[in-house]
Scaffold this active site. Structure first.
Site, short mmCIF file in Angstrom:
data_model
loop_
_atom_site.label_atom_id
_atom_site.label_comp_id
_atom_site.label_asym_id
_atom_site.label_seq_id
_atom_site.Cartn_x
_atom_site.Cartn_y
_atom_site.Cartn_z
N THR A 1 -6.00 8.03 -5.51
CA THR A 1 -5.92 7.97 -4.04
C THR A 1 -4.99 9.01 -3.47
OG1 THR A 1 -6.40 5.60 -4.10
CG2 THR A 1 -5.40 6.46 -2.10
N GLU B 1 0.83 -1.21 0.00
CA GLU B 1 0.00 0.00 0.00
C GLU B 1 0.86 1.26 0.00
OE1 GLU B 1 -4.09 -0.30 0.35
OE2 GLU B 1 -2.71 -1.23 -1.08
#
Length: 311
Positions: free
Chosen positions: A185, A132
């Site tokens: 994001t 991530e």
């Protein structure tokens, strides 16, 4: 000992409205698949990626799947072995449904299976967080933890990492609609305020506690009235077409609660039964169609188990 393995890992809904970076749950669909084979050539290699429209790197150091697998192998002292990875994207990239998380988790579950499950799924979380970090610049766990563990997950603490699986009503279903607009994001995270008012923080703490309590008590009314976000949603909703209109439509149609999935643009509604969830997806997709925006929809119960072997 296996020579190859095929794994499916699920998409996830992170934040769950009020739980920014600390709450998430897994769904049955969509998700990603990884095919991993042992090879005689030492090192981790990505030989194939499908379903990404050429957007993802084949460089093993730059792809979340291979990079997290490399971290895992270094940790167990087996960086000498050879692995070939095929990644098959079965979900949209940049959807707010944990696309990078599903890929990373599938890869870690696959390599751990090939290594005779040296680590538990919970012990794989830090390696998935590395993926991530590579994908969006921050190693949050609210996608990877539910993708690995299934169900609803609370990240009580990041330092040290403390991850807790929560009970939830088994009949709970989720309606997900992905408007095909671009909300990266990294950009969505940069919009979030760095300082907040104490009164807003108190409201948010109460809602997180109420949502967790509602899940334990299987109290739908408490779950619904706790699904309010005064910190992040007011900013991120700007990026999502007709967000508040879609929320009104979902709640009027019987949703327990409604919000942004992860950083968006996907939105989700928690529902008591699948029929309500299907009806809500139809309403939301029609609203987006009125704006000339294409969309995808998914209806699923909460996934209780996380990744699974496909062979």
């Amino acid at each position: 000992m296996r020579d190859s393995v095929k794994v499916f890992a699920p998409a996830t809904v992170a934040n769950v409205v009020c739980g920014f970076d600390v709450l998430g749950f897994a769904v049955n669909a969509p998700g990603d698949q990884v095919l991993m084979r042992r090879t005689d050539r030492p090192g981790v290699f990505l030989s194939k990626i499908t379903g990404d429209q050429g957007r993802l790197p084949l460089d093993p150091a730059k792809n979340t799947v291979s990079a997290s697998v490399q971290h895992y192998l270094q940790h167990i002292g087996r960086a000498d072995i050879g692995l070939d990875i095929e990644l098959h994207k079965k979900m949209p990239i940049g959807s707010g449904l944990g696309s990078s998380s599903a890929s990373t988790v599938a890869g870690l579950f696959a390599v751990n299976t090939l290594m005779d499950n040296l680590l538990s799924n919970k012990e794989l979380i830090p390696f998935a967080m590395k993926g991530e970090e590579l994908a969006c610049g921050y190693g949050h766990a609210d996608n990877v933890a539910p993708a690995l563990l299934g169900g609803f997950v609370l990240i009580r603490s990041y330092e040290p990492l403390d991850v807790i699986s929560l009970p939830f009503p088994e009949e709970l279903h989720v309606a997900i609609v992905y408007p095909e607009v671009d909300v990266p994001t990294k950009d969505a995270r940069q919009m979030i305020r760095s300082k907040i008012l104490l009164k807003d923080a108190v409201t948010q703490w109460g809602n997180v506690a109420g949502l967790v309590s509602g899940l334990f008590l299987k109290d739908y009314e408490l779950i619904g009235r706790s699904m309010t976000d005064v910190l992040v949603e007011p900013t991120r909703s700007i990026l999502i077409p007709d967000f508040y209109k879609m929320r009104s439509l979902a709640l009027e149609a019987g949703a327990i609660g409604f919000g942004i999935s992860g950083s968006g643009p996907s939105v989700f509604a928690l529902c008591r039964e699948p029929e309500t969830a299907h009806a809500i997806t139809r309403l939301l997709q029609q609203q987006l169609k009125n704006l000339n925006i294409n969309s995808l929809s998914f209806v699923s119960p909460v996934n209780p188990s996380g990744p699974v072997l496909l062979d």
